[in-house]
Design an enzyme around this catalytic site. Sequence first.
Site, PDB file in Angstrom:
ATOM      1  N   ASP A 230     -28.659 -18.696  27.835  1.00 21.72           N
ATOM      2  CA  ASP A 230     -27.761 -18.592  28.983  1.00 21.72           C
ATOM      3  C   ASP A 230     -28.396 -19.186  30.241  1.00 21.72           C
ATOM      4  OD1 ASP A 230     -25.310 -17.101  30.157  1.00 21.72           O
ATOM      5  OD2 ASP A 230     -26.961 -16.423  31.444  1.00 21.72           O
ATOM      6  N   GLU A 295     -27.100 -23.579  27.357  1.00 21.18           N
ATOM      7  CA  GLU A 295     -26.018 -23.663  28.328  1.00 21.18           C
ATOM      8  C   GLU A 295     -26.563 -24.243  29.626  1.00 21.18           C
ATOM      9  OE1 GLU A 295     -22.874 -20.989  30.850  1.00 21.18           O
ATOM     10  OE2 GLU A 295     -25.015 -20.656  30.976  1.00 21.18           O
TER      11      GLU A 295
HETATM   12  C1  NOJ Z   1     -23.259 -17.996  31.931  1.00 20.04           C
HETATM   13  C2  NOJ Z   1     -22.407 -17.052  31.157  1.00 20.04           C
HETATM   14  O1  NOJ Z   1     -21.690 -17.761  30.195  1.00 20.04           O
HETATM   15  C3  NOJ Z   1     -21.539 -16.352  32.161  1.00 20.04           C
HETATM   16  O2  NOJ Z   1     -20.517 -15.616  31.543  1.00 20.04           O
HETATM   17  C4  NOJ Z   1     -22.427 -15.486  32.995  1.00 20.04           C
HETATM   18  O3  NOJ Z   1     -21.673 -14.878  34.024  1.00 20.04           O
HETATM   19  C5  NOJ Z   1     -23.554 -16.294  33.643  1.00 20.04           C
HETATM   20  N1  NOJ Z   1     -24.147 -17.238  32.746  1.00 20.04           N
HETATM   21  C6  NOJ Z   1     -24.645 -15.393  34.123  1.00 20.04           C
HETATM   22  O4  NOJ Z   1     -25.349 -14.857  33.041  1.00 20.04           O
END
Ligand code: NOJ
Length: 570
Positions: A230, A295
């Site tokens: 993430d 991500e």
């Molecule tokens: C990306 C995640 O996909 C999202 O849902 C989240 O709010 C943020 N990162 C913070 O962790």
Amino acid sequence: MLRELLVIFYLGGVLTIPPPPPPSPHSLSNDEWWRDTFIYQVYPRSFKDSDGDGVGDLNGVTEKLDHLVDMNISGLWLSPIFTSPMVDFGYDISNFTDIDKTFGTIEDFTKLTSAAHSRGLKIILDFVPNHSSNEHPWFAKSIKKIKPYDNYYVWKDAKIINGTRQPPNNWLSIFFGSAWEWNEERQQYYLHQFAIKQPDLNFNSPELRKEMENAILFWADRGVDGFRIDSMPYMYEDSEFRDEPVIPNNGLQPDDPATLDHIYTKDQQATYDLLKTWRNVLDSRGGEKKIILVEAYATLPLTVKYFNYGANIPFNFMFVTGLNNHSSALDFKRSIDQWTSNIPKGNFVSNWVVDNHDNPRTSARFGVQRSDQISMLCAILPGVGIIYNGDEIGMENGPVSWNQTVDTQGLSAGPDRYMQFSRDPERTPFQWDNTTSAGFSSNIKTWLPVNPNYKNDNLAEQKKSLTSHYSIFKKLVLLKSLPIIKTGTSEVILAGKDILSVVRRQPNKTPVVLLINFSDKSITVDASAWLNIPDSMNVYVASVGSNITFGSRLDTTALQLPGAASLILN
Ligand code: NOJ
Ligand code: MG
């Protein structure tokens, strides 16, 4: 080759057993099981509620695994399931090595993993290293300056301007407002690039780095097949904590993070080096190679750079954030070609993301009539497709009013901006059938409202039709496993201004051809000449609403494409 030999023997009457079925993702035995497959993102709160509390859970996912098997999905990525106060619905973690009771127990997780594995499905967990919850025990100890926890978060003294206390610099949170929060007890500010209750972890601390490696290994030892990391770009910040440049006159409110150019809070070199350490930690365990998905909403060069630091799938978000319903066929061609030509040389594989839980649904981004076109692109282009639960039935954004809003980003945007920023609409419960709460829960009250369109728009209904989103998607997954799609050449070609096409070819084989009409009017085109394809071809699939008969044979010298239609010929 072997298969062809078997067929020859068979025709000659030598072999009495039929040849083996074509390989499916489930029979791939190589280390890189994800190549040329679709990976499916499950947002556990919204997938299936097994215990009637109105919130989805792990036993719900286990119950519905056969849905993924039916589609021939290779693996599922579960959004966070760890102990969490749920300020950001699991992305605020207070224990990295336990399961939140909303979702179940560690035994439920073990059950899910073995049920998945026995069906040939891989399990990918979300790893959220950039921040913890402020309710993590580490944070309490950090506030009290207990060693080594004192250094687990990013703490900074206030700046005193005209005798008043100010945050150390101008950095803004992704969820609006200053990225710094004052802590009375420690008499310092802490950094939170996301919600106030998501303090950023400090990866300059060797002890913290070790803790996070241990968290990865904890789950690797429990049999997970990989991780989606993430918020990767946010891991490190500028060591001098310099102000970020303000983007002049962009008309946004001053608390909006898009007013700053994030050169000091994102994409730092140390972040890439950190990823490499996680790759090494996983690789040195031995066993089947673990997949790492990253991500990163970043520029193309900074995204593909992750390939060189151990990522297998640095998410390619071009269809999610790079292109929209104003983009032309040429914009699509440019973006696809740019991605393809920027992937580093070597054994790397492309990926194409259809959708996720942070962005409006495909139908909301491109229009309901175009919701199949993105899955079609992700299927025909070489590499991995990543699909978000609900996309397979063309689920639409659910209506969620301000009073029903629960997403932290929507809430902090406030009543005037929540429609633009809330992520609730793409998180409404999965529409299984037309029973209570769309078959998601036995409870009529669910954590987010079920989209009222579920009576007609649901999986059970779509299974009845061979031309529904669901039936199309199933055929798209199958397409990915064909040799011509795995190894054939790939060209993105414009046929006139408004027709985008992708042509996959292999010597002596009929090509596979995707055509998308970007205009809303019907267009007749000599696709045979533009694309150098046979004069007549079969319809493999066509988008819902196009009224093109599957399996019919079309004259490609005068191919008529209804407005907004997309179709695949073979
Ligand atoms: C990306 C995640 O996909 C999202 O849902 C989240 O709010 C943020 N990162 C913070 O962790
Ligand atoms: Mg539940």
